[in-house]
Scaffold this motif. Structure first.
Motif, PDB file in Angstrom:
ATOM      1  N   TRP A 136      66.405  87.394  48.875  1.00 20.22           N
ATOM      2  CA  TRP A 136      67.127  86.605  47.884  1.00 20.22           C
ATOM      3  C   TRP A 136      68.515  87.198  47.642  1.00 20.22           C
ATOM      4  CZ3 TRP A 136      65.291  82.068  45.868  1.00 20.22           C
ATOM      5  CH2 TRP A 136      63.960  81.764  46.149  1.00 20.22           C
ATOM      6  N   GLN A 137      69.480  86.297  47.441  1.00 18.08           N
ATOM      7  CA  GLN A 137      70.865  86.689  47.186  1.00 18.08           C
ATOM      8  C   GLN A 137      71.293  86.142  45.829  1.00 18.08           C
ATOM      9  OE1 GLN A 137      73.574  84.981  49.994  1.00 18.08           O
ATOM     10  NE2 GLN A 137      75.415  85.676  48.905  1.00 18.08           N
ATOM     11  N   VAL A 138      71.922  87.002  45.028  1.00 20.86           N
ATOM     12  CA  VAL A 138      72.402  86.562  43.713  1.00 20.86           C
ATOM     13  C   VAL A 138      73.643  85.690  43.910  1.00 20.86           C
ATOM     14  CG1 VAL A 138      73.302  87.281  41.477  1.00 20.86           C
ATOM     15  CG2 VAL A 138      71.475  88.596  42.557  1.00 20.86           C
ATOM     16  N   LEU A 139      73.558  84.443  43.492  1.00 23.85           N
ATOM     17  CA  LEU A 139      74.685  83.514  43.575  1.00 23.85           C
ATOM     18  C   LEU A 139      75.535  83.531  42.314  1.00 23.85           C
ATOM     19  CD1 LEU A 139      72.784  80.483  45.176  1.00 23.85           C
ATOM     20  CD2 LEU A 139      74.001  82.330  46.333  1.00 23.85           C
ATOM     21  N   ASP A 140      74.903  83.725  41.171  1.00 24.77           N
ATOM     22  CA  ASP A 140      75.613  83.812  39.892  1.00 24.77           C
ATOM     23  C   ASP A 140      74.764  84.690  38.970  1.00 24.77           C
ATOM     24  OD1 ASP A 140      76.887  83.465  37.416  1.00 24.77           O
ATOM     25  OD2 ASP A 140      77.515  81.433  37.930  1.00 24.77           O
ATOM     26  N   LEU A 172      71.032  82.995  38.866  1.00 22.75           N
ATOM     27  CA  LEU A 172      70.855  82.040  39.958  1.00 22.75           C
ATOM     28  C   LEU A 172      70.829  82.797  41.281  1.00 22.75           C
ATOM     29  CD1 LEU A 172      70.767  79.102  41.015  1.00 22.75           C
ATOM     30  CD2 LEU A 172      73.266  79.141  41.034  1.00 22.75           C
ATOM     31  N   GLU A 173      69.755  82.591  42.057  1.00 19.41           N
ATOM     32  CA  GLU A 173      69.584  83.258  43.343  1.00 19.41           C
ATOM     33  C   GLU A 173      69.315  82.213  44.430  1.00 19.41           C
ATOM     34  OE1 GLU A 173      67.418  87.129  41.245  1.00 19.41           O
ATOM     35  OE2 GLU A 173      66.366  85.970  42.799  1.00 19.41           O
ATOM     36  N   GLY A 174      69.591  82.598  45.657  1.00 24.13           N
ATOM     37  CA  GLY A 174      69.379  81.702  46.792  1.00 24.13           C
ATOM     38  C   GLY A 174      68.710  82.405  47.947  1.00 24.13           C
ATOM     39  N   SER A 175      67.974  81.639  48.760  1.00 19.58           N
ATOM     40  CA  SER A 175      67.267  82.201  49.908  1.00 19.58           C
ATOM     41  C   SER A 175      67.051  81.113  50.949  1.00 19.58           C
ATOM     42  CB  SER A 175      65.922  82.778  49.479  1.00 19.58           C
ATOM     43  OG  SER A 175      65.161  83.180  50.600  1.00 19.58           O
ATOM     44  N   ASP A 176      66.926  81.544  52.210  1.00 15.67           N
ATOM     45  CA  ASP A 176      66.592  80.616  53.290  1.00 15.67           C
ATOM     46  C   ASP A 176      65.137  80.752  53.728  1.00 15.67           C
ATOM     47  OD1 ASP A 176      69.017  79.221  53.711  1.00 15.67           O
ATOM     48  OD2 ASP A 176      69.867  80.968  54.716  1.00 15.67           O
ATOM     49  N   SER A 198      77.388  76.079  45.052  1.00 11.28           N
ATOM     50  CA  SER A 198      78.120  76.052  46.322  1.00 11.28           C
ATOM     51  C   SER A 198      77.433  77.016  47.291  1.00 11.28           C
ATOM     52  CB  SER A 198      79.583  76.447  46.109  1.00 11.28           C
ATOM     53  OG  SER A 198      80.273  76.487  47.348  1.00 11.28           O
ATOM     54  N   THR A 199      76.411  76.540  47.966  1.00 12.82           N
ATOM     55  CA  THR A 199      75.655  77.382  48.901  1.00 12.82           C
ATOM     56  C   THR A 199      74.944  76.489  49.916  1.00 12.82           C
ATOM     57  OG1 THR A 199      73.892  79.022  49.117  1.00 12.82           O
ATOM     58  CG2 THR A 199      73.644  77.392  47.363  1.00 12.82           C
ATOM     59  N   PRO A 200      74.828  76.951  51.162  1.00 11.06           N
ATOM     60  CA  PRO A 200      74.053  76.184  52.144  1.00 11.06           C
ATOM     61  C   PRO A 200      72.565  76.519  52.117  1.00 11.06           C
ATOM     62  CG  PRO A 200      75.137  78.027  53.226  1.00 11.06           C
ATOM     63  CD  PRO A 200      75.561  78.074  51.782  1.00 11.06           C
ATOM     64  N   GLN A 201      72.148  77.493  51.289  1.00 14.28           N
ATOM     65  CA  GLN A 201      70.755  77.931  51.283  1.00 14.28           C
ATOM     66  C   GLN A 201      69.837  76.864  50.701  1.00 14.28           C
ATOM     67  OE1 GLN A 201      71.789  81.498  49.115  1.00 14.28           O
ATOM     68  NE2 GLN A 201      71.255  82.793  50.858  1.00 14.28           N
ATOM     69  N   ARG A 202      68.629  76.814  51.250  1.00 13.86           N
ATOM     70  CA  ARG A 202      67.707  75.731  50.898  1.00 13.86           C
ATOM     71  C   ARG A 202      66.971  75.989  49.591  1.00 13.86           C
ATOM     72  NH1 ARG A 202      63.126  72.681  54.587  1.00 13.86           N
ATOM     73  NH2 ARG A 202      62.105  71.639  52.848  1.00 13.86           N
ATOM     74  N   TYR A 203      66.562  77.239  49.335  1.00 11.95           N
ATOM     75  CA  TYR A 203      65.732  77.539  48.174  1.00 11.95           C
ATOM     76  C   TYR A 203      66.563  78.251  47.102  1.00 11.95           C
ATOM     77  CZ  TYR A 203      62.209  76.687  51.737  1.00 11.95           C
ATOM     78  OH  TYR A 203      61.474  76.137  52.751  1.00 11.95           O
ATOM     79  N   LEU A 204      66.358  77.844  45.853  1.00  9.08           N
ATOM     80  CA  LEU A 204      67.043  78.451  44.715  1.00  9.08           C
ATOM     81  C   LEU A 204      66.006  79.011  43.752  1.00  9.08           C
ATOM     82  CD1 LEU A 204      69.709  75.677  43.957  1.00  9.08           C
ATOM     83  CD2 LEU A 204      69.988  77.708  45.412  1.00  9.08           C
ATOM     84  N   ARG A 205      66.420  80.013  43.000  1.00  7.33           N
ATOM     85  CA  ARG A 205      65.550  80.580  41.983  1.00  7.33           C
ATOM     86  C   ARG A 205      66.382  80.821  40.725  1.00  7.33           C
ATOM     87  NH1 ARG A 205      62.027  85.780  43.578  1.00  7.33           N
ATOM     88  NH2 ARG A 205      64.054  86.820  43.473  1.00  7.33           N
ATOM     89  N   LEU A 206      65.895  80.302  39.598  1.00  5.58           N
ATOM     90  CA  LEU A 206      66.525  80.508  38.295  1.00  5.58           C
ATOM     91  C   LEU A 206      65.636  81.449  37.493  1.00  5.58           C
ATOM     92  CD1 LEU A 206      67.677  76.858  37.636  1.00  5.58           C
ATOM     93  CD2 LEU A 206      69.197  78.831  37.682  1.00  5.58           C
TER      94      LEU A 206
END
Length: 459
Positions: free
Chosen positions: A175-179, A166-170, A202-210
């Motif tokens: 991209w940042q690894v969330l899990d 699971l990654e997140g980005s604004d 649990s993240t304020p970032q708008r875009y996620l990547r699985l």
């Protein structure tokens, strides 16, 4: 003389507290024979209060005697059942995000609001590797509010055991690894089924990547749902609005406000002109915090608070209120624009609070009055809390005393109730010194009389 001073020693050493309160409200009881009552505090009570712990909010009986009472904060809100919203998602080729943190090797088209509307592979058909796709998720306006993702498979497969990063980005670039590994499981055995199709978030970032951790084996995805926190019950928020002041000529972008009374403030909001955005540092202060340097009296509550308004035709949108976390009864508030520039629009400041209540025992004669506003009120000890805790334990956690409501307020002692009490004289020390001086004079007089009596007679 010594006898007279002895009578002075029997006088009270301190004057009794005067029964002076600024404002009073008659209490209307929902039932006459209840032993305990609870009255919700209205805006006027908080405006009249002088002390931040509301020690000067009391209940009096018909003879003016104070009743056993306790001021209580608002009940802790309880969350309702979680809500679900359908999220926008897009399948990415297996080669599009092979390594954590890489930019997408696809062209993502977004509209003016940042919503992803299409995804196009830049590698072409020849460059697209076979295998399980990654999923790009656009949280949209729910960014920061989604507590979990719920996966819905096509065809309801019976056997699934998959891993994803699971990654997140604004911005869809960094991209940042969330899990590093989340598991999605759906297994069935002997009529029993194990399902794990929920991904905590649990993240304020708008875009996620699985990104899949396996090469293949994932069934087609039908939908992705976002799980939002349920609406908060008992969320009776009230607001006090402070008019926009003139800008401080000596400090560009700084605005100061003062609220009358002791509101238990937990939220802040501002009213800005349409189509504007400002970041603020929020501070508060109060006269009861005595410090040598006036600048040290200001306590920073938040910094970098971004506020905005957008007028889109007939639709007006604005930033969310600021949550303070802990309530405060400070009277003075300050907004400092970041950066501090002249010409910053002066906003109206709104203070949000949830009203507390006063619980009291009907000990004296009715009718009862609730009074508030006295600089001379002392801290009062109460033994009500153990009794209320025992009643809730025996009658259920939701038990409450009978309802009492406020009638129309009226002036009692007015502004003179806010005058501090005169300094208390230390009569005990004064009496002791008087006794010592009188004793010394008596001894001196006795000595003088002895000297006169022993003087030799003249021949």
């Amino acid at each position: 003389m010594i006898k007279r001073l002895g009578w002075l020693a029997l006088l009270p050493l301190t004057a009794p507290a005067a029964d002076e309160f600024a404002t009073q409200w008659p209490l209307q009881l929902a039932q006459d024979d209840a032993g305990a009552y609870r009255v919700v505090l209205e805006d006027g009570v908080y405006r009249a209060a002088y002390w931040r712990d509301l020690r000067d909010v009391q209940v009096l009986d018909a003879d003016g005697r104070p009743m056993a009472s306790a001021v209580q904060g608002a009940a802790v809100p309880t969350a309702g059942p979680a809500r679900q919203v359908t999220l926008d998602w897009f399948a990415l080729p297996a080669s599009a995000a092979a390594t954590a943190g890489e930019d997408l090797s696809v062209v993502v088209q977004r509209d003016a609001g940042g919503n992803v509307v299409s995804v196009r592979n830049t590698l072409g058909a020849a460059g697209a590797a076979k295998g399980d796709p990654s999923w790009l998720v656009d949280l949209g306006r729910q960014a920061g509010q989604v507590q979990a993702l719920k996966v819905e498979w096509e065809g309801e497969p019976t056997a699934v055991d998959l891993g994803y990063r699971l990654e997140g980005s604004d911005d869809l670039r960094r991209w940042q690894v969330l899990d590093p590994e989340v598991r999605l499981v759906r297994l069935r055995n002997q009529g029993r089924q194990l399902n794990s199709d929920r991904i905590a978030l649990s993240t304020p970032q708008r875009y996620l990547r699985l990104v899949p951790l396996q090469r293949d084996g994932a069934p087609p995805l039908r939908a992705l749902h976002g799980e939002l926190a349920g609406d908060t019950a008992a969320g009776d928020w009230r607001w006090v609005e402070l008019a926009a002041p003139a800008a401080d000529a000596g400090a560009p972008g700084r605005f100061r406000y003062r609220v009358q009374g002791r509101f238990p403030v937990q939220r802040l909001d501002v009213a800005l002109p349409a189509n504007s955005t400002v970041s603020w540092t929020v501070s508060s202060a109060d006269d009861d915090r005595k410090v040598a340097d006036a600048a040290q009296a200001w306590h920073v509550r938040a910094s970098g608070w971004n506020t905005w308004t957008l007028q889109d035709g007939d639709r007006r949108q604005a930033s969310a209120p600021l949550e303070l976390g802990r309530e405060t009864g400070d009277r003075d508030w300050q907004l400092q624009a970041e950066p501090a520039v002249a010409g910053t629009p002066a906003p109206a400041l709104r203070l949000g609070y949830r009203p507390g209540s006063v619980v009291f025992l009907a000990q004296g004669r009715a009718p009862y009055l609730l009074v508030a506003g006295s600089a001379r009120a002392d801290v009062r000890e109460t033994n009500l809390e153990p009794m209320l805790a025992a009643l809730r334990a025996g009658n259920g956690a939701q038990w409450q005393p009978a309802v009492a409501s406020l009638g129309e307020g009226a002036v009692r002692a007015g502004d003179k109730a806010y005058a501090p009490a005169a300094p208390v004289r230390d009569w005990k020390n004064l009496v002791l010194w008087a006794v010592l001086v009188a004793g010394a004079l008596a001894v001196a007089g006795f000595a003088m009389s002895l000297l006169r009596g022993n003087r030799p007679a003249n021949d």
